[in-house]
Design a protein around this motif. Structure first.
Motif, PDB file in Angstrom:
ATOM      1  N   LEU A 265       0.893  -1.136  -0.001  1.00 57.67           N
ATOM      2  CA  LEU A 265       0.074   0.117  -0.114  1.00 57.67           C
ATOM      3  C   LEU A 265       0.831   1.218   0.012  1.00 57.67           C
ATOM      4  CD1 LEU A 265       0.304   0.689   3.083  1.00 57.67           C
ATOM      5  CD2 LEU A 265      -1.846  -0.633   3.468  1.00 57.67           C
ATOM      6  N   GLY A 266       0.389   2.321  -0.141  1.00 55.95           N
ATOM      7  CA  GLY A 266       1.078   3.705  -0.381  1.00 55.95           C
ATOM      8  C   GLY A 266       0.887   4.278   0.914  1.00 55.95           C
ATOM      9  N   THR A 267       1.744   5.025   1.383  1.00 58.44           N
ATOM     10  CA  THR A 267       1.695   6.247   2.530  1.00 58.44           C
ATOM     11  C   THR A 267       2.242   7.588   2.191  1.00 58.44           C
ATOM     12  OG1 THR A 267       2.382   6.604   4.753  1.00 58.44           O
ATOM     13  CG2 THR A 267       3.934   5.254   3.281  1.00 58.44           C
ATOM     14  N   ILE A 268       1.327   8.359   2.320  1.00 57.94           N
ATOM     15  CA  ILE A 268       1.719   9.774   2.030  1.00 57.94           C
ATOM     16  C   ILE A 268       2.829  10.331   3.150  1.00 57.94           C
ATOM     17  CG2 ILE A 268       0.668  11.946   1.409  1.00 57.94           C
ATOM     18  CD1 ILE A 268      -0.160  10.048  -0.252  1.00 57.94           C
ATOM     19  N   GLY A 269       2.742  10.014   4.071  1.00 58.99           N
ATOM     20  CA  GLY A 269       3.836  10.471   5.281  1.00 58.99           C
ATOM     21  C   GLY A 269       3.304  11.661   5.887  1.00 58.99           C
ATOM     22  N   ARG A 270       2.028  11.877   6.354  1.00 63.15           N
ATOM     23  CA  ARG A 270       1.518  12.875   7.239  1.00 63.15           C
ATOM     24  C   ARG A 270       2.326  12.933   8.352  1.00 63.15           C
ATOM     25  NH1 ARG A 270      -3.331  11.337   8.209  1.00 63.15           N
ATOM     26  NH2 ARG A 270      -4.299  12.118   6.326  1.00 63.15           N
ATOM     27  N   THR A 271       2.760  14.172   8.727  1.00 59.80           N
ATOM     28  CA  THR A 271       3.339  14.185  10.118  1.00 59.80           C
ATOM     29  C   THR A 271       2.811  15.551  10.879  1.00 59.80           C
ATOM     30  OG1 THR A 271       4.824  16.094   8.966  1.00 59.80           O
ATOM     31  CG2 THR A 271       5.772  13.730   9.011  1.00 59.80           C
ATOM     32  N   GLY A 272       3.521  15.781  11.940  1.00 58.98           N
ATOM     33  CA  GLY A 272       2.863  16.707  12.891  1.00 58.98           C
ATOM     34  C   GLY A 272       1.564  16.397  13.612  1.00 58.98           C
ATOM     35  N   PHE A 273       1.107  17.317  14.349  1.00 58.44           N
ATOM     36  CA  PHE A 273      -0.190  17.346  15.189  1.00 58.44           C
ATOM     37  C   PHE A 273      -1.194  16.546  14.411  1.00 58.44           C
ATOM     38  CE2 PHE A 273      -3.692  19.107  17.554  1.00 58.44           C
ATOM     39  CZ  PHE A 273      -3.510  18.420  18.758  1.00 58.44           C
ATOM     40  N   THR A 274      -1.300  16.867  13.250  1.00 61.21           N
ATOM     41  CA  THR A 274      -2.639  16.101  12.666  1.00 61.21           C
ATOM     42  C   THR A 274      -2.498  14.546  12.447  1.00 61.21           C
ATOM     43  OG1 THR A 274      -2.987  18.330  11.203  1.00 61.21           O
ATOM     44  CG2 THR A 274      -4.000  16.123  10.419  1.00 61.21           C
ATOM     45  N   ALA A 275      -1.159  14.179  12.200  1.00 61.32           N
ATOM     46  CA  ALA A 275      -0.774  12.834  12.135  1.00 61.32           C
ATOM     47  C   ALA A 275      -0.989  12.184  13.560  1.00 61.32           C
ATOM     48  CB  ALA A 275       0.595  12.571  11.559  1.00 61.32           C
ATOM     49  N   ALA A 276      -0.583  12.750  14.656  1.00 60.53           N
ATOM     50  CA  ALA A 276      -0.765  12.279  15.939  1.00 60.53           C
ATOM     51  C   ALA A 276      -2.231  11.853  16.313  1.00 60.53           C
ATOM     52  CB  ALA A 276       0.034  13.493  16.849  1.00 60.53           C
ATOM     53  N   LEU A 278      -4.838  11.779  13.889  1.00 63.84           N
ATOM     54  CA  LEU A 278      -5.657  10.975  13.135  1.00 63.84           C
ATOM     55  C   LEU A 278      -4.990   9.680  12.611  1.00 63.84           C
ATOM     56  CD1 LEU A 278      -6.945  14.049  10.850  1.00 63.84           C
ATOM     57  CD2 LEU A 278      -8.293  12.914  12.640  1.00 63.84           C
ATOM     58  N   GLY A 279      -3.485   9.918  12.414  1.00 60.77           N
ATOM     59  CA  GLY A 279      -2.984   8.770  11.866  1.00 60.77           C
ATOM     60  C   GLY A 279      -3.183   9.164  10.365  1.00 60.77           C
ATOM     61  N   ASN A 280      -2.408   7.827   9.640  1.00 59.98           N
ATOM     62  CA  ASN A 280      -2.517   7.744   8.119  1.00 59.98           C
ATOM     63  C   ASN A 280      -3.485   6.589   7.931  1.00 59.98           C
ATOM     64  OD1 ASN A 280      -1.046   9.939   7.563  1.00 59.98           O
ATOM     65  ND2 ASN A 280       1.001   8.621   7.575  1.00 59.98           N
ATOM     66  N   THR A 281      -4.221   6.572   6.831  1.00 62.29           N
ATOM     67  CA  THR A 281      -5.025   5.384   6.384  1.00 62.29           C
ATOM     68  C   THR A 281      -4.146   4.097   6.536  1.00 62.29           C
ATOM     69  OG1 THR A 281      -6.344   6.808   5.005  1.00 62.29           O
ATOM     70  CG2 THR A 281      -6.187   4.356   4.346  1.00 62.29           C
ATOM     71  N   ALA A 282      -2.828   4.177   6.084  1.00 63.89           N
ATOM     72  CA  ALA A 282      -1.908   3.136   5.906  1.00 63.89           C
ATOM     73  C   ALA A 282      -1.737   2.716   7.257  1.00 63.89           C
ATOM     74  CB  ALA A 282      -0.536   3.369   5.291  1.00 63.89           C
TER      75      ALA A 282
END
Length: 308
Positions: A265-276, A278-282
């Protein structure tokens, strides 16, 4: 496909699942292999009774001890025709040490064992493998319990209906990696495309809105898009799956149904507070799977941690 593999060992685990995968893949691909261990003990840094030189000697002794431990692990494998190095570092942030080693060694694949993480802990203290998914400059293979049997099945999770160039490019990279892994492992490649359910508020706010007709059109669009994508890569239509629902639900469900050994699968690599928060779909998908995951970065991805 992968010339230089970095396999991350965990001194706190009895079984090193990642090492077994790495040796098998290195043998199939004729790849160079680096066994990597990152260790740190805060108590050694806080020992005021010892001089700086004594603390440094203790760190060196611990590093050498881990190097011998890694060398002992290799004795269980036939690595006579492989190029194998062992690297042990003292670092308080393992993911940074791993990414630095990836840059320094020119590695094109990271292999690491993983396990389910406590959800609350994952929000407050992001696990190392989540950092790698977001920040590693190369693909990351996270290893779980499922074996790699002969004539197994691999799933490529794509978004065939996406019209933007970035998602289309990521689809191509996912399929390319899936095809290569299926050839290496002599496995069968399946493609999965998920699509969302009809928004409930539309049915409530617009009485004449036909939910079933809308869903039928959406499904038809995704089926045709996936078929077009599969034809371009010569993938049998019998191995195509279009499912309504969220990827974090549908990918694990299909993996269990067909007993997949690997999901790409693909991962976009979201970082920062949003990622903490929500997390990524992956990451949500990975938490639910019982098989290995190969996470692919989009074309042009640049790690936020620069090469030294």
């Amino acid at each position: 496909m992968y010339n230089r593999i970095l396999v991350v060992l965990d001194p706190n685990q009895d079984q090193q699942k990642a090492l077994a995968r790495a040796v098998k893949l290195a043998r199939l691909e004729h790849s160079a292999l680096t066994l990597f261990v990152s260790i740190y003990d805060f108590s050694y840094e806080m020992t005021t009774m010892l001089s700086g030189e004594e603390r440094e000697n203790m760190r060196k002794a611990l590093i050498e001890e881990q190097r011998e431990w890694a060398a002992d692990l290799l004795k269980a494998f036939d690595v006579r025709d492989l190029t194998v190095n062992i690297e042990v570092v003292w670092h308080h942030r393992p993911f940074e040490a791993i990414i630095k080693a990836t840059f320094d060694g020119g590695h094109d694949l990271i292999i690491k064992g993983t396990r389910r993480h406590d959800k609350l802990q994952s929000v407050i203290f992001t696990p190392t493998d989540w950092h790698l998914l977001r920040k590693a400059p190369c693909p990351v293979l996270l290893v779980k319990e499922h074996e790699w049997p002969p004539n197994g099945r691999i799933i490529g999770a794509v978004n065939a209906g996406a019209e933007d160039e970035s998602h289309q490019s990521l689809n191509e990279r996912i399929i390319a990696a899936g095809k290569q892994m299926s050839e290496i492992l002599q496995a069968e490649l399946h493609l999965l495309n998920c699509y969302p359910t009809a928004p409930l508020n539309m049915a409530i706010e617009i009485p004449e809105f036909d939910t079933s007709d809308y869903q039928a059109n959406v499904r038809d669009y995704h089926q045709k898009s996936l078929a077009t994508l599969a034809d371009r890569h010569h993938i049998d239509h019998a191995n195509l799956h279009v499912r309504e629902g969220l990827p974090e639900d549908q990918v694990p469900a299909l993996a269990e149904k067909i007993d997949a050994e690997l999901v790409v699968l693909g991962t976009i690599g979201r970082t920062g507070f949003t990622a903490a928060l929500l997390g990524n779909t992956a990451e949500h998908v990975i938490e639910q799977l019982n098989c290995d995951v190969l996470a692919i970065k989009p074309e042009g991805f640049k790690s936020p941690l620069k090469a030294s």
